[in-house]
Structures are given as C-alpha cells and as structure tokens.
Scaffold this motif. Structure first.
Motif, PDB file in Angstrom:
ATOM      1  N   LYS A 124       0.839  -1.202   0.000  1.00  0.00           N
ATOM      2  CA  LYS A 124       0.000   0.000   0.000  1.00  0.00           C
ATOM      3  C   LYS A 124       0.876   1.255   0.000  1.00  0.00           C
ATOM      4  O   LYS A 124       0.443   2.334  -0.407  1.00  0.00           O
ATOM      5  N   PHE A 125       2.127   1.095   0.484  1.00  0.00           N
ATOM      6  CA  PHE A 125       3.082   2.199   0.497  1.00  0.00           C
ATOM      7  C   PHE A 125       4.277   1.837  -0.382  1.00  0.00           C
ATOM      8  O   PHE A 125       4.664   0.672  -0.473  1.00  0.00           O
ATOM      9  N   THR A 126       4.868   2.836  -1.017  1.00  0.00           N
ATOM     10  CA  THR A 126       6.076   2.618  -1.800  1.00  0.00           C
ATOM     11  C   THR A 126       7.262   2.444  -0.858  1.00  0.00           C
ATOM     12  O   THR A 126       7.179   2.764   0.338  1.00  0.00           O
ATOM     13  N   TYR A 127       8.384   1.971  -1.410  1.00  0.00           N
ATOM     14  CA  TYR A 127       9.570   1.811  -0.559  1.00  0.00           C
ATOM     15  C   TYR A 127      10.088   3.158  -0.060  1.00  0.00           C
ATOM     16  O   TYR A 127      10.719   3.243   0.992  1.00  0.00           O
ATOM     17  N   ASN A 128       9.816   4.232  -0.795  1.00  0.00           N
ATOM     18  CA  ASN A 128      10.197   5.569  -0.321  1.00  0.00           C
ATOM     19  C   ASN A 128       9.428   5.940   0.949  1.00  0.00           C
ATOM     20  O   ASN A 128       9.984   6.516   1.889  1.00  0.00           O
ATOM     21  N   THR A 129       8.135   5.603   0.970  1.00  0.00           N
ATOM     22  CA  THR A 129       7.319   5.874   2.152  1.00  0.00           C
ATOM     23  C   THR A 129       7.800   5.043   3.343  1.00  0.00           C
ATOM     24  O   THR A 129       7.897   5.541   4.472  1.00  0.00           O
ATOM     25  N   TRP A 130       8.116   3.762   3.072  1.00  0.00           N
ATOM     26  CA  TRP A 130       8.637   2.911   4.143  1.00  0.00           C
ATOM     27  C   TRP A 130       9.977   3.449   4.660  1.00  0.00           C
ATOM     28  O   TRP A 130      10.276   3.344   5.853  1.00  0.00           O
ATOM     29  N   ALA A 131      10.779   4.019   3.775  1.00  0.00           N
ATOM     30  CA  ALA A 131      12.061   4.598   4.190  1.00  0.00           C
ATOM     31  C   ALA A 131      11.837   5.789   5.131  1.00  0.00           C
ATOM     32  O   ALA A 131      12.552   5.956   6.133  1.00  0.00           O
ATOM     33  N   ILE A 132      10.825   6.604   4.821  1.00  0.00           N
ATOM     34  CA  ILE A 132      10.493   7.741   5.688  1.00  0.00           C
ATOM     35  C   ILE A 132      10.017   7.248   7.057  1.00  0.00           C
ATOM     36  O   ILE A 132      10.401   7.790   8.102  1.00  0.00           O
ATOM     37  N   ILE A 133       9.176   6.196   7.048  1.00  0.00           N
ATOM     38  CA  ILE A 133       8.707   5.601   8.309  1.00  0.00           C
ATOM     39  C   ILE A 133       9.893   5.101   9.133  1.00  0.00           C
ATOM     40  O   ILE A 133       9.945   5.280  10.358  1.00  0.00           O
ATOM     41  N   THR A 134      10.875   4.493   8.451  1.00  0.00           N
ATOM     42  CA  THR A 134      12.069   3.985   9.136  1.00  0.00           C
ATOM     43  C   THR A 134      12.850   5.121   9.799  1.00  0.00           C
ATOM     44  O   THR A 134      13.303   5.000  10.938  1.00  0.00           O
ATOM     45  N   ILE A 135      12.998   6.231   9.078  1.00  0.00           N
ATOM     46  CA  ILE A 135      13.727   7.383   9.621  1.00  0.00           C
ATOM     47  C   ILE A 135      13.014   7.952  10.848  1.00  0.00           C
ATOM     48  O   ILE A 135      13.644   8.270  11.869  1.00  0.00           O
ATOM     49  N   VAL A 136      11.701   8.080  10.748  1.00  0.00           N
ATOM     50  CA  VAL A 136      10.909   8.610  11.877  1.00  0.00           C
ATOM     51  C   VAL A 136      11.046   7.700  13.092  1.00  0.00           C
ATOM     52  O   VAL A 136      11.256   8.161  14.230  1.00  0.00           O
ATOM     53  N   LEU A 137      10.951   6.387  12.872  1.00  0.00           N
ATOM     54  CA  LEU A 137      11.077   5.427  13.972  1.00  0.00           C
ATOM     55  C   LEU A 137      12.473   5.462  14.598  1.00  0.00           C
ATOM     56  O   LEU A 137      12.626   5.268  15.808  1.00  0.00           O
ATOM     57  N   SER A 138      13.489   5.721  13.772  1.00  0.00           N
ATOM     58  CA  SER A 138      14.855   5.792  14.312  1.00  0.00           C
ATOM     59  C   SER A 138      15.001   6.991  15.256  1.00  0.00           C
ATOM     60  O   SER A 138      15.661   6.886  16.300  1.00  0.00           O
TER      61      SER A 138
END
Length: 250
Positions: A124-138
């Motif tokens: 449902k999300f692109t890998y770019n969106t998942w990358a942003i989620i990863t940064i926020v979680l970090s």
C-alpha cells in the motif's frame, strides 16, 4: 559567493519550472473539460517531458486517452499514477474499468498467505514511504533511549526502556520491509503491450515458433532481454519472447 549564485539560480529555475508545470496542468484540465482530449494530452505529456510528474498528471493523462478509446496508453498511465501513489483510489478504480476493454483474460496464479499480505498491506506504500517511516522510527527510538538513560526514577526507566525496545523492534521491521520492497521494485519490471496484436515466440529469434498471442493493454513482467527481444512472463505463469518495441516498460 559563486556557489551561492549557482544555488540561487537553481532555486529560481526550479520555482519557474514548477509554476510553468502548474499552468500547463491547469490549461490541460480546462481542455479536458472542453472535450479537447488530444490537445490536453499534449500539455500533460509536456509536463512529463519536463520531468515534473505526479500521480495526478498520469491519472488525468489516462482519463484523456480513455476518452479517445486508446487502451494501451490508458492502462499504462493509470499504472504510472499508482506507482507514484498506490493509495490513489480513483486511478485504481478506473484501471479496473479500463482493463475490461482488453481482449486477453489472464487468470493469475494463486498467491500464498504471505504474498497476499504483502500485496494487500505492505505494498500500500512505496519503498520511499517505508524509508520515511524507518527514519521517523529511528528518531523516536533514539529519543526514548536517551530518556531511559537520563531518567532517575525506576518507573520512568522501566517505561522508557520498554517503549524504546518496542520502537527498535518496529524500526528493524520497517527497515526490513523497506529493503524488501526496494529489491522487489527493482527486480519486478512491468510493461504494457502497445501493439494491437502480437505473437509471443518461444525463442528470441525471428524464425522461432509462436506459442501464444497477446493484445494491447495487457500487462507483463519483463524477465530478461537479448538484443531487441524481451523475455516476458504473464500472471498465469506463461513465458515467451517479444520484440522490444511492442511494449513500454512502467
């Protein structure tokens, strides 16, 4: 000083291009409302040529081609719109309608539980969106760990320790998903058939045998290329070779 001038020039150029693209987009929309679909297509494609693309541009471009009953570019541009924004429900619904115009009826192979979960939820999300989620979680995990480190009372330490562990676990999960989605996107090359009818060969040669026929608008996966031939795979598992010029990669 010279670098500052260059940066200012690039900034002004970017803003100017964006303004021009917005004006072209509005003009194209007006032409579409007036029923001047071919003229609208020229303006939408001009925006695409300037590399100022968006899901909305491809969506409107697909709508214009649909009005002209051009199946292949209609499906191609709806697919492009969904690549940029998988949550574009209008493009998703219109793509279903457009696919009904194609002649090929291909039954997809059954998917496993994990494949269904990946398609229905993770994609449902692109890998770019998942990358942003990863940064926020970090960031969240780092802040919670610092709060745990500097906390004085046992209750606060326990709370921050638990939440930081959960954050790190979520961070690790999102990082794995990002990496997996990125690899899938790079390996999964899709294309649309742009010829009204095309024979699919069993080998990448002109004198090889035809094994089945495809029609415009059908989506295929590109597995390999040899000279001016592409090895394709259908959703039902069939594999063959077609000339490069008969399809357009997404």
């Amino acid at each position: 000083m010279r670098k500052l001038v260059i940066y200012l020039f690039l900034f002004v150029s970017t803003v100017t291009l964006a303004q021009n693209a917005n004006e072209l987009f509005l003009s194209a929309n007006s032409l579409y409302k007036e029923g001047k679909y071919e003229e609208a297509i020229k303006l939408y494609e001009q925006i695409e040529d300037e590399n100022l693309i968006s899901s909305e541009v491809y969506y409107n471009l697909a709508n214009s081609y649909y009005k002209l009953n051009k199946i292949a570019p209609t499906i191609y541009n709806y697919e492009k719109a969904l690549q940029l924004d998988p949550l574009n429900e209008d493009a998703k619904n219109n793509l279903i309608i457009a696919r009904r115009l194609t002649l090929d009826r291909i039954e997809a192979l059954p998917k496993s539980v994990l494949q269904k979960f990946n398609k229905n939820y993770l994609q449902k999300f692109t890998y770019n969106t998942w990358a942003i989620i990863t940064i926020v979680l970090s960031f969240i995990a780092s802040i919670l760990f610092l709060l745990f480190y500097f906390a004085y009372t046992p209750n606060k330490k326990r709370t921050y320790f638990t939440t930081s562990i959960i954050s790190f676990l979520l961070l690790t999960t999102s990082l794995i998903i990002t990496y997996t989605q990125y690899n899938q996107a790079k390996k999964n090359i899709e294309a649309i058939i742009f010829i009204e009818e095309v024979p699919v060969n069993n080998e990448p040669t002109d004198n090889s045998n035809d094994i089945f026929t495809l029609h415009e608008g059908t989506k295929v996966n590109v597995l390999d290329s040899v000279d001016n031939w592409k090895k394709i795979k259908l959703a039902d598992g069939k594999i063959g070779w077609v000339k490069t010029e008969i399809l357009k990669e997404l």
